[in-house]
Design a protein around this motif. Structure first.
Motif, short mmCIF file in Angstrom:
data_model
loop_
_atom_site.label_atom_id
_atom_site.label_comp_id
_atom_site.label_asym_id
_atom_site.label_seq_id
_atom_site.Cartn_x
_atom_site.Cartn_y
_atom_site.Cartn_z
N SER A 235 3.88 49.09 -50.91
CA SER A 235 4.58 47.30 -51.46
C SER A 235 6.07 47.82 -51.98
CB SER A 235 3.88 46.91 -52.92
OG SER A 235 2.56 46.54 -52.73
N LYS A 236 6.42 49.18 -52.38
CA LYS A 236 8.28 49.06 -53.30
C LYS A 236 8.63 48.89 -51.24
CE LYS A 236 10.99 52.91 -54.43
NZ LYS A 236 10.87 54.09 -55.10
N TYR A 237 8.28 49.00 -50.19
CA TYR A 237 8.67 49.49 -49.19
C TYR A 237 8.61 48.54 -48.00
CZ TYR A 237 10.09 54.10 -50.88
OH TYR A 237 10.54 55.10 -51.77
N ARG A 238 8.32 46.97 -48.90
CA ARG A 238 8.28 45.94 -47.81
C ARG A 238 9.74 45.20 -47.30
NH1 ARG A 238 7.01 40.87 -47.97
NH2 ARG A 238 5.06 41.75 -47.19
N GLU A 239 9.51 44.75 -46.63
CA GLU A 239 10.37 44.15 -46.06
C GLU A 239 11.50 43.74 -47.08
OE1 GLU A 239 7.64 41.78 -43.96
OE2 GLU A 239 8.83 40.60 -43.91
N ASN A 240 12.97 43.62 -46.38
CA ASN A 240 13.52 43.00 -47.21
C ASN A 240 14.68 42.42 -45.89
OD1 ASN A 240 15.52 41.97 -48.81
ND2 ASN A 240 15.89 43.31 -49.87
N MET A 241 14.65 41.26 -45.52
CA MET A 241 15.50 40.43 -44.81
C MET A 241 16.65 40.32 -45.61
SD MET A 241 14.14 41.50 -42.03
CE MET A 241 15.25 40.88 -40.79
N GLU A 242 16.56 40.24 -46.79
CA GLU A 242 17.74 39.72 -47.28
C GLU A 242 19.03 40.94 -47.07
OE1 GLU A 242 17.80 36.75 -49.78
OE2 GLU A 242 19.65 37.50 -50.83
N ASN A 243 19.13 42.12 -47.43
CA ASN A 243 20.01 42.97 -47.02
C ASN A 243 20.27 43.44 -45.79
OD1 ASN A 243 20.90 43.02 -49.75
ND2 ASN A 243 19.23 44.56 -50.17
N HIS A 244 19.51 42.71 -44.81
CA HIS A 244 19.71 42.87 -43.28
C HIS A 244 21.35 42.66 -43.28
CE1 HIS A 244 19.72 42.61 -38.98
NE2 HIS A 244 18.92 43.79 -38.59
N MET B 217 23.06 41.62 -40.37
CA MET B 217 23.62 39.99 -40.06
C MET B 217 22.52 39.41 -39.92
SD MET B 217 23.48 40.03 -36.00
CE MET B 217 21.83 40.09 -35.44
N PHE B 218 20.56 39.62 -40.33
CA PHE B 218 20.11 38.48 -41.03
C PHE B 218 20.11 37.92 -42.07
CE2 PHE B 218 18.20 39.46 -36.75
CZ PHE B 218 19.05 38.70 -35.79
N ILE C 267 30.08 37.92 -39.18
CA ILE C 267 28.74 38.98 -38.66
C ILE C 267 27.52 38.14 -38.90
CG2 ILE C 267 26.95 40.45 -38.92
CD1 ILE C 267 29.73 42.40 -37.74
N LYS C 268 27.24 37.11 -39.72
CA LYS C 268 25.98 36.56 -40.04
C LYS C 268 25.95 35.45 -38.88
CE LYS C 268 25.82 36.36 -45.27
NZ LYS C 268 25.79 35.08 -46.03
N ASP C 269 27.42 34.77 -38.11
CA ASP C 269 27.61 33.63 -37.73
C ASP C 269 27.23 33.88 -36.36
OD1 ASP C 269 28.04 32.15 -39.84
OD2 ASP C 269 30.09 31.84 -39.02
N TYR C 270 27.16 34.72 -36.00
CA TYR C 270 26.84 36.41 -34.48
C TYR C 270 25.27 35.73 -34.22
CZ TYR C 270 27.87 38.17 -29.92
OH TYR C 270 29.05 38.23 -29.00
N ARG C 271 24.64 35.42 -35.37
CA ARG C 271 23.27 35.65 -35.34
C ARG C 271 22.34 35.25 -34.10
NH1 ARG C 271 20.45 33.72 -40.37
NH2 ARG C 271 18.70 34.08 -39.14
N ASN C 272 22.90 34.35 -34.12
CA ASN C 272 22.32 33.61 -32.70
C ASN C 272 22.27 33.66 -31.06
OD1 ASN C 272 20.89 32.56 -34.20
ND2 ASN C 272 21.96 30.38 -34.15
#
Ligand SMILES: [Zn+2]
Length: 352
Positions: free
Chosen positions: A323-332, A334-335, A345-350
């Motif tokens: 569980s220590k390594y479950r997904e953490n999209m917060e730090n992706h 772009m997303f 970078i964030k604004d280009y996501r779509n």
């Protein structure tokens, strides 16, 4: 911490069991697909140890010895009958080593394992006697190597499952028995799925249920019925593929996902099933739904990966080492929502 029995654990909450080692060991490069003999315990013991460790890290409470297909008949097919006992003992010892060195406080349960023999013939008493002897010798080795429980799995003949359970019960160890009906949605000897499970409870199965052959979609309707009618603990361990009402098992599952290079074999089974793989969320949803129904013995079979076992565990409220390594999209990059991530970078996501 004292090691609790299977029943004590199940009475208190979910128990997770990883299965599906055949597919996963093949993917890791230590087994021939189709032939599917678990020589890995003798030929690459460290690979089997790592597999068990990875599933343990992901939350499996049970370390099931990898003796699926490691029975006398299969060893005859590949001309290595003399390696039958060494293979079984090595698999049991490796499973035990992992079970007694848990990542949490409590030891895991080590399970001996017997399964579908593929020579059972409902009209031939001689074949049935042969199968009984195969079960007896494997159960004896499991007891000798100090198994905590026994698992009989993937039976598609009801009478063969009854026989397996009777042999397991003679050992006095807690016994889990799971069936795997084919696409006709009935056992091959004509007994209904529900009636088979009722009889297995009568014979004394501590845990009765279903594993393998079916994905979550085509196993769940039967699990619901079984849970309603049985008093004992119930098990649900589907394969991790998107089976359908038209194709309830993975044996004839078509690829409907734009495949440009079909499998060279008759069907996508077993080497081209990848595009029909369930996502982790589908597996998590299955586990949660099953647990909410009162099904406490949970896992996945063919297609299982540590990632999916973690998903099962977390879906029923458990926290596991992985569980220590479950997904953490917060730090992706772009997303993610992390404020260090640049706006352009964030604004280009779509458009990415
Ligand atoms: Zn399976």
């Amino acid at each position: 911490m004292k090691k609790r029995s299977l029943k004590e654990r199940l009475d208190k909450g979910p128990v997770i069991c990883a299965e599906g080692f055949l597919f996963e060991i093949e993917k890791r490069g230590y087994m021939s697909s189709g032939e599917f003999v678990p020589m890995v315990s003798l030929e690459n013991p460290e690979a089997l140890l790592n597999l068990h460790r990875d599933f343990q890290h992901a939350g499996s409470d049970i370390v099931q010895a990898f003796t699926y297909n490691g029975h006398r008949e299969k060893m005859r097919v590949i001309g290595k009958e003399e390696l039958l006992e060494p293979l079984n003992r090595a698999a049991l010892q490796i499973a035990k080593d992992v079970a007694i060195s848990p990542m949490g406080k409590e030891e895991n349960l080590m399970a001996g394992n017997i399964s579908n023999s593929n020579i059972w013939n409902q009209n031939d008493k001689k074949s049935q006697l042969e199968v009984e002897k195969m079960f007896q010798e494997m159960v004896a080795w499991a007891v000798d190597e100090d198994a905590d429980i026994l698992i009989g799995e993937t039976f598609y003949y009801a009478e063969e499952a009854y026989k397996a359970l009777k042999v397991m019960k003679e050992s006095g160890l807690p016994s889990v028995i799971t069936i795997a009906p084919y696409g006709e949605n009935i056992m091959r000897d004509g007994i209904s799925i529900l009636d088979t499970c009722k009889e297995l409870e009568q014979i004394g199965g501590d845990v009765v249920g279903m594993n393998c052959h079916r994905g979550p979609n085509t196993m769940m309707p039967y699990l619901k019925e079984i849970r309603k009618k049985l008093k004992c603990h119930v098990a649900g361990l589907p394969i991790t593929y998107r089976t359908t009402d038209d194709h309830p098992t993975f044996f004839n599952l078509p690829d409907d996902n734009g495949c440009s290079c079909p499998s060279p074999h008759e069907t996508t089974f077993p080497t081209a099933l990848d595009p029909m793989q369930c996502s982790r969320y589908e597996i998590g949803e299955f586990a949660k739904q099953a647990y909410d129904l009162g099904i406490n013995y949970l896992g996945v079979c063919c297609g299982a990966t540590p990632m999916l076992i973690r998903e099962v565990a977390e879906a029923v409220g458990l926290k596991v080492p992985a569980s220590k390594y479950r997904e953490n999209m917060e730090n992706h990059y772009m997303f993610g929502k992390n404020k260090r991530i640049p706006k352009h970078i964030k604004d280009y996501r779509n458009k990415a």
